[in-house]
Design an enzyme around this catalytic site. Structure first.
Site, PDB file in Angstrom:
ATOM      1  CG  ASP A  31      -2.129   0.903   1.055  1.00 47.29           C
ATOM      2  OD1 ASP A  31      -2.311   1.444  -0.050  1.00 47.29           O
ATOM      3  OD2 ASP A  31      -2.884   1.081   2.031  1.00 47.29           O
ATOM      4  N   GLY A  34       0.320   5.249  -4.550  1.00 46.29           N
ATOM      5  CA  GLY A  34      -0.248   6.529  -4.985  1.00 46.29           C
ATOM      6  C   GLY A  34       0.309   7.689  -4.170  1.00 46.29           C
ATOM      7  NE  ARG A  44      -3.903   6.586  -7.660  1.00 47.54           N
ATOM      8  CZ  ARG A  44      -3.835   6.224  -6.376  1.00 47.54           C
ATOM      9  NH1 ARG A  44      -3.668   7.142  -5.446  1.00 47.54           N
ATOM     10  NH2 ARG A  44      -3.952   4.970  -6.040  1.00 47.54           N
ATOM     11  CG  ASN A  79      -7.385  -2.518  -5.968  1.00 43.98           C
ATOM     12  OD1 ASN A  79      -6.489  -3.307  -5.716  1.00 43.98           O
ATOM     13  ND2 ASN A  79      -7.727  -1.561  -5.116  1.00 43.98           N
TER      14      ASN A  79
HETATM   15  C1  IPE Z   1      -1.176   0.011  -3.542  1.00 39.42           C
HETATM   16  O1  IPE Z   1      -0.981   1.376  -3.564  1.00 39.42           O
HETATM   17  C2  IPE Z   1      -1.169  -0.619  -4.910  1.00 39.42           C
HETATM   18  C3  IPE Z   1      -2.405  -1.275  -5.331  1.00 39.42           C
HETATM   19  C4  IPE Z   1      -3.452  -1.529  -4.603  1.00 39.42           C
HETATM   20  C5  IPE Z   1      -2.493  -1.672  -6.742  1.00 39.42           C
HETATM   21  P1  IPE Z   1      -2.218   2.371  -3.636  1.00 39.42           P
HETATM   22  O2  IPE Z   1      -2.541   2.626  -5.068  1.00 39.42           O
HETATM   23  O3  IPE Z   1      -3.357   1.858  -2.829  1.00 39.42           O
HETATM   24  O4  IPE Z   1      -1.615   3.685  -2.993  1.00 39.42           O
HETATM   25  P2  IPE Z   1      -2.375   4.800  -2.120  1.00 39.42           P
HETATM   26  O5  IPE Z   1      -3.102   4.089  -1.016  1.00 39.42           O
HETATM   27  O6  IPE Z   1      -3.318   5.511  -3.032  1.00 39.42           O
HETATM   28  O7  IPE Z   1      -1.286   5.677  -1.616  1.00 39.42           O
HETATM   29 MG    MG Z   2      -4.107   2.254  -0.937  1.00 38.22          MG
END
Ligand code: IPE
Ligand code: MG
Length: 256
Positions: A31, A34, A44, A79
């Site tokens: 996690d 992004g 992102r 997702n």
């Molecule tokens: C995790 O990072 C990657 C996936 C779930 C593909 P995020 O995309 O959830 O990153 P944040 O939470 O927005 O920072």
């Molecule tokens: Mg996340």
């Protein structure tokens, strides 16, 4: 010179870690990709690209420690609701990675297993996943398990349906339902339970990840974003695990 000192220090930590009991199965909720990108003023998807590089770097490190299974939660059934550009990027990257893995599946030096719902509308991807699951079991001592389009509740529903069908067909008695049977009907069939569950980025949630399999896992929530999860962070997680007193519902020796 500085790099050399750092390397030596890491090696010392490695040698200390492998002397003590290791988690057999590590699960990681990746996690913070992004937020990692946002902090740098990047889109992102650049965070995801950095996250993928981290995945590739961490696999051999986990394998070298002698851990048996590493399960990475890379894409959840929820997702899909992210912006199209992001979902498309992740799907394209997944397909590229699976294709690369398939082209040298016997030389990888580890087993590959992809768990989750088969993305039916993505034919190419579904075929690659099927092939990897068929060819990826090379009887190596280390298994990389990729939770892709995965959700624990759908997994449990699917297991319940299988079991229900066996009863309906007269192959099973209700009284014979036990933990082993449930284990055997999950996507993770044959894998040991998770001993250490890590979620990066400081979020303290399980988010539908291996709910049954983490029953007795030690939970660890480092604050760093996934693209920053390097070898030192991995060692820190395991050092922390090795200090825990795992009692599995019993009382500790010091309390007896
Ligand atoms: C995790 O990072 C990657 C996936 C779930 C593909 P995020 O995309 O959830 O990153 P944040 O939470 O927005 O920072
Ligand atoms: Mg996340």
């Amino acid at each position: 010179m500085f790099n050399n000192t750092k390397k030596k220090h890491l090696e010392k930590r490695y040698l200390n870690i492998i002397k003590k009991p290791l988690p057999k199965h590590i699960g990681i909720i990746l996690d913070g990709n992004g937020r990692w990108a946002k902090k740098r003023g990047l889109p992102r998807i650049m965070g995801h690209a950095a996250g993928i590089k981290r995945i590739e770097a961490i696999i051999p490190e986990v394998k070298r420690l002698g851990v048996e299974v590493l399960t990475l939660f890379v894409f959840s059934t929820e997702n899909w609701d992210r912006p199209d550009e992001e979902v498309n990027f992740l799907m394209n990257e997944a397909e590229k990675i699976y294709t690369r893995m398939l082209s040298r599946v016997k030389e990888l030096g580890y087993n590959v297993r992809i768990i989750g719902e088969v993305p039916k509308e993505k034919h190419e991807l579904a075929t690659k996943i099927k092939e990897l699951n068929e060819l990826g079991n090379n009887e190596e001592s280390f298994t990389l398990c990729i939770a892709f389009n995965y959700g624990s509740r759908p997994e449990l529903i699917q297991a319940t349906k299988n079991i229900g069908k066996m009863i309906k067909d007269g192959l099973l008695d209700v009284e014979d339902i036990n933990e082993q049977l449930i284990d055997d009907n999950l996507y993770t069939k044959g894998l040991p339970p998770v001993d250490l569950m890590i979620r990066t980025s400081g979020e303290m949630r399980i988010s539908n990840f291996l709910l049954w399999q983490i029953s007795y896992a030690e939970l660890y929530f480092p604050k760093i974003y996934w693209p920053d999860f390097d070898c030192s962070a991995l060692y820190e997680a395991i050092e922390n695990y090795q200090k825990r007193n795992r009692r599995f519902g019993k009382i500790g020796e010091e309390d007896a």
